[in-house]
Scaffold this motif. Structure first.
Motif, short mmCIF file in Angstrom:
data_model
loop_
_atom_site.label_atom_id
_atom_site.label_comp_id
_atom_site.label_asym_id
_atom_site.label_seq_id
_atom_site.Cartn_x
_atom_site.Cartn_y
_atom_site.Cartn_z
N UNK A 71 -2.78 -5.16 6.24
CA UNK A 71 -3.98 -5.12 5.92
C UNK A 71 -3.33 -2.72 5.47
N UNK A 72 -2.93 -2.46 5.09
CA UNK A 72 -3.05 -1.18 5.51
C UNK A 72 -3.66 -0.18 4.47
N UNK A 73 -3.33 -0.85 3.98
CA UNK A 73 -4.12 0.63 2.14
C UNK A 73 -4.93 -0.54 1.68
N UNK A 74 -5.46 -2.11 1.80
CA UNK A 74 -6.12 -3.35 1.05
C UNK A 74 -6.43 -3.97 1.97
N UNK A 75 -8.65 -3.92 2.06
CA UNK A 75 -8.91 -3.77 1.20
C UNK A 75 -9.73 -2.19 1.19
N UNK A 76 -9.66 -1.71 2.00
CA UNK A 76 -9.86 0.28 2.30
C UNK A 76 -8.39 0.38 3.88
N UNK A 77 -8.32 1.45 3.74
CA UNK A 77 -7.13 2.46 4.34
C UNK A 77 -7.68 1.93 6.01
N UNK A 78 -6.31 1.05 6.75
CA UNK A 78 -6.58 0.80 7.46
C UNK A 78 -5.21 0.82 8.82
N UNK A 79 -5.08 1.66 9.50
CA UNK A 79 -3.54 2.39 9.94
C UNK A 79 -3.34 1.48 10.89
N UNK A 80 -4.10 0.48 11.57
CA UNK A 80 -3.75 -0.63 12.06
C UNK A 80 -3.94 -2.01 12.51
N UNK A 81 -4.05 -2.26 10.98
CA UNK A 81 -3.56 -3.29 10.41
C UNK A 81 -2.56 -4.34 9.69
N UNK A 82 -1.42 -3.73 10.56
CA UNK A 82 -0.09 -4.09 10.37
C UNK A 82 0.06 -5.74 10.90
N UNK A 83 0.85 -6.91 9.72
CA UNK A 83 0.74 -7.57 9.46
C UNK A 83 0.28 -8.79 11.04
N UNK A 84 1.52 -8.03 12.31
CA UNK A 84 1.05 -8.74 13.64
C UNK A 84 -0.07 -8.54 14.41
#
Length: 190
Positions: A71-84
């Motif tokens: 979820x790195x780009x959507x719904x808004x940028x979150x550099x920490x939300x890789x799948x794991x």
């Protein structure tokens, strides 16, 4: 991910989703049911405009207790939300109690990057299996390149390729490659 090992993403996302829908787990590949879940999540991530990577966390009884995707780009940028990271964060926020993850297993569609690998080490997830290797950014096969503290901590865990069918491994690569070029360009623009 190096495309030298795999063909470039030659299928549309909908073709890949259809292949997943039509796939029957191979009894000789015990991780197929879990990898299928990671790939459902990877397709969801790709449809949202994120990197096509998914994950799921499995308890000691073999039940999927959490699932997530990039979820790195959507719904808004979150550099920490890789799948794991998404999967672990969802689990931790829902449980909100001390839980030893020593007997838990995390499946991911793509080999964890350095950030995700150190999070998995910190969380103490006992077994981590990835469907497709990431020859450019994956860290499992470069684990010995981490600092000595991380290498020592990781000795209590297992990190390896999932025992899954070749077809699912190829689909995992294709879903990721479908989004890799587009999303890498977005990261470089930041």
């Amino acid at each position: 991910m190096s495309s030298g090992m795999y063909n470039p993403a030659s299928n549309s996302l909908e073709e890949l989703a259809q292949k997943l829908h039509d796939f029957g787990p191979d009894p000789r590949s015990p991780h197929d049911p879990y990898v299928l879940i990671t790939l459902e999540e990877a397709v969801a991530a790709a449809r949202d405009g994120n990197f096509g990577v998914g994950a799921c966390l499995v308890d000691p009884q073999g039940r999927v207790v959490e699932r997530g995707h990039n979820r790195v780009f959507h719904p808004y940028p979150r550099s920490d939300l890789h799948a794991e990271m998404d999967t672990l964060t969802r689990f931790e926020e829902r449980v909100r109690a001390p839980v030893s993850l020593r007997d838990y297993t995390l499946f991911t569609s793509l080999e964890p990057c350095p950030m995700c690998l150190t999070r998995l080490i910190t969380a103490g997830v006992g077994h981590v299996y990835h469907a497709a290797p990431d020859l450019e950014s994956g860290m499992v096969y470069k684990l010995q390149d981490l600092t000595p503290v991380w290498v020592e901590l990781a000795k209590r865990q297992e990190f390896a390729e999932a025992r899954t069918s070749h077809e699912l491994r190829e689909i995992a690569c294709q879903v990721f490659l479908f989004t890799a070029n587009r999303n890498t360009a977005q990261l470089q623009e930041r």
